[in-house]
Design an enzyme around this catalytic site. Structure first.
Site: not given
Length: 369
Positions: A92, A161
């Site tokens: 990322e 998450h």
């Protein structure tokens, strides 16, 4: 409250009409017919913007060959090729930095995070490189980039998450933060985000991707675009204002239906954008209903609801007939167990109870305790 009414009776008629007109202008853009899933709305918006502007490209993990982890990018690799739909490694920080650099040079990247929880790996590029560059360069550098992906709780994926990052990004000057709920929101706001000259954080919700919503011919037109910074009144009411964004809008609407059966008329505001926040629509509604409930999935401390409450206290305190109520996620990391997970996120019944308290239809929490 009564003192303000007396002050406004003589000179406030025109002002009230202007307020009503402004609120009316924000009502439903979609009035009919065909239904579309949020997934298809996002896919079609990406497709149309990539077709209209060759500078737009998509980059992220599994966006190409796999057609997207949630199939948002389905068909785009075949149509636009690997130069404009770029699969990346699980890095990322790397591909976000590349995207910001591309935006510096006039391209319009759309960076997909498989979940915004993973955007923490790239937050230096989002905040320090993208959000601050226009200001630090005295307007010489524009950064037209979109950071998009699912945000907040899904189902059974645990604390790492399930985090809602709305208030994190909404606190940062230089970013615009959009939070779509319906298919209309998804299409209109994503198009606006891609066309915008500034960095935009676009917070979707995984559980909404498969939901279908009615869309009009206007929404399906390739020129359709929603204004950034404008909320939408999803349901009009006169007794209590409920503000929400993303998945919580649906919960607020369900709560409003239940309340209506008990004689409470709730006005539901879909925020759509949380930075910039449409304070005028929120305050106009509270001045009509005299009560406020805010709903969000994120943590209670320093949340979006806290900012909304502050705005109302600063601008409309004299109109309040009851304490404001904040509904939020629990102040704990998201549990994995399904029964505890449900307790950790707002539910429809939480909104109903808060609205009843605000309307003095139930025993206050302190008394019940």
């Amino acid at each position: 409250m009564l003192g303000i009414i007396r002050q406004k009776v003589g000179a406030g008629g025109a002002s009230l009409l202007r307020t009503r007109s402004a609120v009316s202008a924000l009502r439903s853009y979609s009035s009919a017919g065909k239904e579309m899933t949020v997934r298809d709305a996002l896919n079609s918006a990406l497709d149309e913007e990539m077709s209209a502007d060759p500078k737009v490209f998509l980059m992220g993990e599994e966006v190409g060959e796999y057609q997207g982890a949630y199939k948002i990018s389905k068909g785009l690799l075949d149509k636009y090729g690997p130069d404009r739909v770029l699969d990346t490694p699980i890095t990322e920080a790397g591909f976000t930095g590349i995207g910001v650099g591309a935006a510096y040079h006039g391209l319009r990247p759309v960076i997909e995070f498989m979940t915004f929880n993973f955007s923490m790996q790239a937050i230096d590029h989002i905040i320090n490189s993208a959000a601050k560059s226009n200001y630090m360069s005295s307007g010489q550098i524009s950064v037209p980039i979109v950071f998009r992906g699912p945000n907040g709780a899904a189902a059974g994926v645990g604390a790492q998450h399930s985090h809602c990052y709305a208030s994190w990004y909404a606190s940062c000057p230089g970013l615009k933060v959009l939070t779509p709920y319906s298919s209309e929101d998804a299409r209109g706001l994503l198009k606006a985000a891609i066309r915008d000259p500034d960095p935009v954080v676009f917070l979707e919700n995984e559980l909404l991707y498969g939901e279908s919503f009615p869309v009009s011919a206007e929404v399906l037109d390739s020129s359709f675009c929603l204004p950034i910074g404008k909320a939408k009144i999803e349901r009009e009411g006169k007794d209590v204002t409920i503000t929400a964004f993303s998945k919580m809008v649906g919960y607020a609407l369900k709560a409003a239906e239940i309340l209506a059966k008990e004689g409470i008329s709730a006005e539901v505001i879909n925020l759509r954008t949380i930075r910039p926040l449409d304070r005028s629509t929120i305050n106009a509604s509270v001045r009509k209903t005299n009560r406020l409930i805010t709903v969000e999935e994120g943590f209670p401390q320093h949340g979006v609801g806290a900012e909304i409450c502050t705005s109302v206290v600063e601008e409309s305190f004299g109109y309040l007939d009851a304490p404001v109520e904040r509904i939020s996620g629990a102040d704990v990391p998201m549990p994995y167990a399904a029964n505890l997970e449900r307790l950790a996120v707002p539910q429809v019944e939480d909104i109903v109870r808060a609205a009843k308290r605000a309307c003095y239809r139930s025993v206050p929490m302190a008394a019940a305790a």
